[in-house]
Design a protein around this motif. Sequence first.
Motif, PDB file in Angstrom:
ATOM      1  N   THR A 155      -8.990  -3.053  21.612  1.00 16.98           N
ATOM      2  CA  THR A 155      -8.968  -3.618  20.450  1.00 16.98           C
ATOM      3  C   THR A 155      -7.703  -3.409  19.729  1.00 16.98           C
ATOM      4  O   THR A 155      -6.933  -2.223  20.074  1.00 16.98           O
ATOM      5  CB  THR A 155     -10.118  -2.945  19.369  1.00 16.98           C
ATOM      6  N   VAL A 156      -7.412  -4.218  18.971  1.00 18.79           N
ATOM      7  CA  VAL A 156      -5.861  -4.083  18.202  1.00 18.79           C
ATOM      8  C   VAL A 156      -6.376  -4.443  16.750  1.00 18.79           C
ATOM      9  O   VAL A 156      -7.032  -5.074  16.327  1.00 18.79           O
ATOM     10  CB  VAL A 156      -4.862  -5.219  18.659  1.00 18.79           C
ATOM     11  N   ALA A 157      -5.662  -3.466  15.938  1.00 19.12           N
ATOM     12  CA  ALA A 157      -5.435  -3.466  14.649  1.00 19.12           C
ATOM     13  C   ALA A 157      -4.406  -4.575  13.921  1.00 19.12           C
ATOM     14  O   ALA A 157      -3.138  -4.074  14.253  1.00 19.12           O
ATOM     15  CB  ALA A 157      -5.369  -1.871  13.773  1.00 19.12           C
ATOM     16  N   GLY A 179       5.779   2.063   5.543  1.00 16.21           N
ATOM     17  CA  GLY A 179       5.407   2.257   6.809  1.00 16.21           C
ATOM     18  C   GLY A 179       6.777   2.475   7.729  1.00 16.21           C
ATOM     19  O   GLY A 179       7.965   2.217   7.115  1.00 16.21           O
ATOM     20  N   LEU A 182     -14.143   1.191   8.650  1.00 15.31           N
ATOM     21  CA  LEU A 182     -13.630   2.208   9.393  1.00 15.31           C
ATOM     22  C   LEU A 182     -12.780   3.263   8.331  1.00 15.31           C
ATOM     23  O   LEU A 182     -12.371   4.404   8.550  1.00 15.31           O
ATOM     24  CB  LEU A 182     -12.461   1.767  10.426  1.00 15.31           C
ATOM     25  N   ARG A 183     -12.122   2.449   7.285  1.00 15.02           N
ATOM     26  CA  ARG A 183     -11.294   3.127   6.323  1.00 15.02           C
ATOM     27  C   ARG A 183     -11.232   2.526   4.928  1.00 15.02           C
ATOM     28  O   ARG A 183     -11.040   1.061   4.921  1.00 15.02           O
ATOM     29  CB  ARG A 183      -9.839   3.320   6.676  1.00 15.02           C
ATOM     30  N   ARG A 240      -2.573  -6.622  10.468  1.00 13.46           N
ATOM     31  CA  ARG A 240      -2.601  -6.924   8.862  1.00 13.46           C
ATOM     32  C   ARG A 240      -1.338  -7.836   8.430  1.00 13.46           C
ATOM     33  O   ARG A 240      -0.346  -7.366   9.171  1.00 13.46           O
ATOM     34  CB  ARG A 240      -2.961  -5.752   7.978  1.00 13.46           C
ATOM     35  N   SER A 290       1.697   4.820   8.366  1.00 19.19           N
ATOM     36  CA  SER A 290       2.504   5.169   7.299  1.00 19.19           C
ATOM     37  C   SER A 290       3.754   6.041   7.677  1.00 19.19           C
ATOM     38  O   SER A 290       3.554   6.618   8.673  1.00 19.19           O
ATOM     39  CB  SER A 290       1.487   5.919   6.458  1.00 19.19           C
ATOM     40  N   THR A 314       0.764  -1.239   0.004  1.00 24.12           N
ATOM     41  CA  THR A 314       0.073  -0.019   0.020  1.00 24.12           C
ATOM     42  C   THR A 314       0.818   1.304  -0.090  1.00 24.12           C
ATOM     43  O   THR A 314       1.238   2.004  -0.865  1.00 24.12           O
ATOM     44  CB  THR A 314      -0.958  -0.052   1.406  1.00 24.12           C
ATOM     45  N   VAL A 315       1.611   1.537   1.081  1.00 21.29           N
ATOM     46  CA  VAL A 315       2.278   2.542   1.408  1.00 21.29           C
ATOM     47  C   VAL A 315       3.375   2.219   2.063  1.00 21.29           C
ATOM     48  O   VAL A 315       3.522   1.355   2.581  1.00 21.29           O
ATOM     49  CB  VAL A 315       1.667   3.878   1.939  1.00 21.29           C
ATOM     50  N   MET A 366      -6.854   1.291  23.736  1.00 23.01           N
ATOM     51  CA  MET A 366      -8.231   0.647  23.552  1.00 23.01           C
ATOM     52  C   MET A 366      -8.170  -0.877  23.753  1.00 23.01           C
ATOM     53  O   MET A 366      -7.132  -1.210  23.815  1.00 23.01           O
ATOM     54  CB  MET A 366      -8.535   1.130  22.143  1.00 23.01           C
ATOM     55  N   PRO A 425     -10.353   6.325  14.576  1.00 14.92           N
ATOM     56  CA  PRO A 425      -9.556   7.584  14.138  1.00 14.92           C
ATOM     57  C   PRO A 425      -9.214   7.803  12.596  1.00 14.92           C
ATOM     58  O   PRO A 425      -8.863   8.775  12.255  1.00 14.92           O
ATOM     59  CB  PRO A 425      -8.189   7.252  14.747  1.00 14.92           C
ATOM     60  N   VAL A 469      -9.655  -5.205  12.985  1.00 17.50           N
ATOM     61  CA  VAL A 469      -9.462  -4.491  14.239  1.00 17.50           C
ATOM     62  C   VAL A 469     -10.474  -5.429  14.873  1.00 17.50           C
ATOM     63  O   VAL A 469     -11.641  -5.701  14.563  1.00 17.50           O
ATOM     64  CB  VAL A 469     -10.156  -3.053  14.359  1.00 17.50           C
TER      65      VAL A 469
HETATM   66  O1  TXA Z   1      -1.763   0.426   4.397  1.00 16.06           O
HETATM   67  C1  TXA Z   1      -1.670   0.476   5.604  1.00 16.06           C
HETATM   68  O2  TXA Z   1      -2.450   0.202   6.430  1.00 16.06           O
HETATM   69  C2  TXA Z   1      -0.332   1.322   6.145  1.00 16.06           C
HETATM   70  C3  TXA Z   1       0.893   0.527   5.909  1.00 16.06           C
HETATM   71  C4  TXA Z   1       2.097   1.020   6.515  1.00 16.06           C
HETATM   72  O3  TXA Z   1       0.689  -0.881   6.548  1.00 16.06           O
HETATM   73  N1  TXA Z   1      -0.372   1.696   7.496  1.00 16.06           N
HETATM   74  C5  TXA Z   1      -1.246   2.792   7.902  1.00 16.06           C
HETATM   75  O4  TXA Z   1      -0.931   3.006   9.189  1.00 16.06           O
HETATM   76  O5  TXA Z   1      -2.043   3.320   6.982  1.00 16.06           O
HETATM   77  P1  TXA Z   1      -1.610   4.429   9.655  1.00 16.06           P
HETATM   78  O6  TXA Z   1      -1.230   4.672  11.098  1.00 16.06           O
HETATM   79  O7  TXA Z   1      -1.315   5.495   8.769  1.00 16.06           O
HETATM   80  O8  TXA Z   1      -3.236   4.543   9.575  1.00 16.06           O
HETATM   81  C6  TXA Z   1      -3.623   3.425  10.596  1.00 16.06           C
HETATM   82  C7  TXA Z   1      -5.221   3.779  10.910  1.00 16.06           C
HETATM   83  C8  TXA Z   1      -5.021   4.816  11.741  1.00 16.06           C
HETATM   84  O9  TXA Z   1      -6.383   5.902  11.327  1.00 16.06           O
HETATM   85  C9  TXA Z   1      -5.646   4.353  13.142  1.00 16.06           C
HETATM   86  O10 TXA Z   1      -6.231   5.381  13.855  1.00 16.06           O
HETATM   87  C10 TXA Z   1      -6.320   3.224  12.891  1.00 16.06           C
HETATM   88  O11 TXA Z   1      -5.661   2.699  11.699  1.00 16.06           O
HETATM   89  N2  TXA Z   1      -6.372   2.250  13.961  1.00 16.06           N
HETATM   90  C11 TXA Z   1      -5.343   1.417  14.584  1.00 16.06           C
HETATM   91  N3  TXA Z   1      -5.780   0.934  15.423  1.00 16.06           N
HETATM   92  C12 TXA Z   1      -7.053   0.947  15.489  1.00 16.06           C
HETATM   93  C13 TXA Z   1      -8.006   0.411  16.387  1.00 16.06           C
HETATM   94  N4  TXA Z   1      -7.864  -0.591  17.488  1.00 16.06           N
HETATM   95  N5  TXA Z   1      -9.244   0.904  16.304  1.00 16.06           N
HETATM   96  C14 TXA Z   1      -9.759   1.747  15.413  1.00 16.06           C
HETATM   97  N6  TXA Z   1      -8.838   2.126  14.536  1.00 16.06           N
HETATM   98  C15 TXA Z   1      -7.565   2.074  14.517  1.00 16.06           C
END
Ligand code: TXA
Length: 336
Positions: free
Chosen positions: A112-114, A32, A188-189, A116, A138, A29-30, A110, A223, A95
């Motif tokens: 919960t954990v994200a 990290g 969520l996204r 991938r 990212s 994707t991008v 929180m 978030p 998540v």
């Molecule tokens: O493609 C991707 O997902 C890239 C590559 C590097 O893997 N990573 C990425 O990470 O985009 P970041 O931190 O830029 O975006 C992660 C999103 C953030 O908006 C964060 O708030 C959300 O994931 N997130 C992380 N843990 C979460 C949780 N337990 N509940 C809800 N949202 C969560």
Amino acid sequence: MAIMEKGTDIRKAAGIIRNGGLVAFPTETVYGLGANGLDPIAVARIYEVKQRPSFDPLILHVGNPSDTDQLYKDQDDPVIRALMENFWPGPLTIVAAKKPGVPGIVTSGMDTVAVRMPRNELALDLIRMAGVPVAAPSANLFGRLSPTMPQHVQKQLKGVDYLLDGGKTSIGVESTIVAVNGGKIRLLRPGAITTEQIRNAVPGLDIEPWEASAPEEEGLAAPGLMKSHYSPDKPLFIFGNLPAKLKPGSGVIFFREPSAIPDIAEEVIILSGKGDLREAAANLFTALHDMENNPFVTMIFIEQMAERGIGMAIMDRVRKAAYRHGGHDGTASVIV
Ligand code: TXA
Ligand code: MG
């Protein structure tokens, strides 16, 4: 800016992660910004280098689906299993409720954990060799453009111990994020994996749609929904029809080959000559970085794209990038 060591030495990069250091690495994707996800001090350095607020949690990257046994409270949840089987390795972040061993700094406290599993050989080799889940947001400064090339990482970040060079990333927008809760999931996204794909792969799943208009406060619970994000350092405007009279200093990003190139434009970038949304996604952040880097460009115009398939993720990022310089009515600047 301090020179950041860059190369393709995975063994060295894995050693740095194991020893509490920071490695920027490519995913599909991008790029990290990675650290040992089980080491709270190493994770704290990610927040510091990114200048990221501590309420914004991180994604843990694993090298195998079975590695989630130390992360998810219930790794055998049928919905989690089905999503992992269908979409890992790949751009889907799941998540779900976490195990107590996951450090609070990773999840911003929180429950919960994200997680991938990326689909990029360098990333997978790095994570497997490091032997730990790799926490990685990212590799950009908080709120700024995401990096799709190693130069983008070098431009924004200081204090990274090693940059693993994998060239340009293939997908170009961040992963799709879903939250699993019982037999239900919530988007969520948006990302490369669409809700239609998820629906087809896991029949009968209850999918709550993504709220593009979610209020800012909800940004804390989910978030990824913050309204302003991914911004270039110049005003960005979304257009349906390009204004007939451009001001000097205008950079124009077209989705597809335009019928006419505006001759006054300082720089023109076409995301996909034939109008392919996947190709456009792969070129989106690179185009915005190029416009940001061009000293003669003072404002950027970007063509609106269809919100189908990956187009939903593209327009989500574009609207957030335009929001900072947008109207006070809570919308991005759109010229129709
Ligand atoms: O493609 C991707 O997902 C890239 C590559 C590097 O893997 N990573 C990425 O990470 O985009 P970041 O931190 O830029 O975006 C992660 C999103 C953030 O908006 C964060 O708030 C959300 O994931 N997130 C992380 N843990 C979460 C949780 N337990 N509940 C809800 N949202 C969560
Ligand atoms: Mg990000």
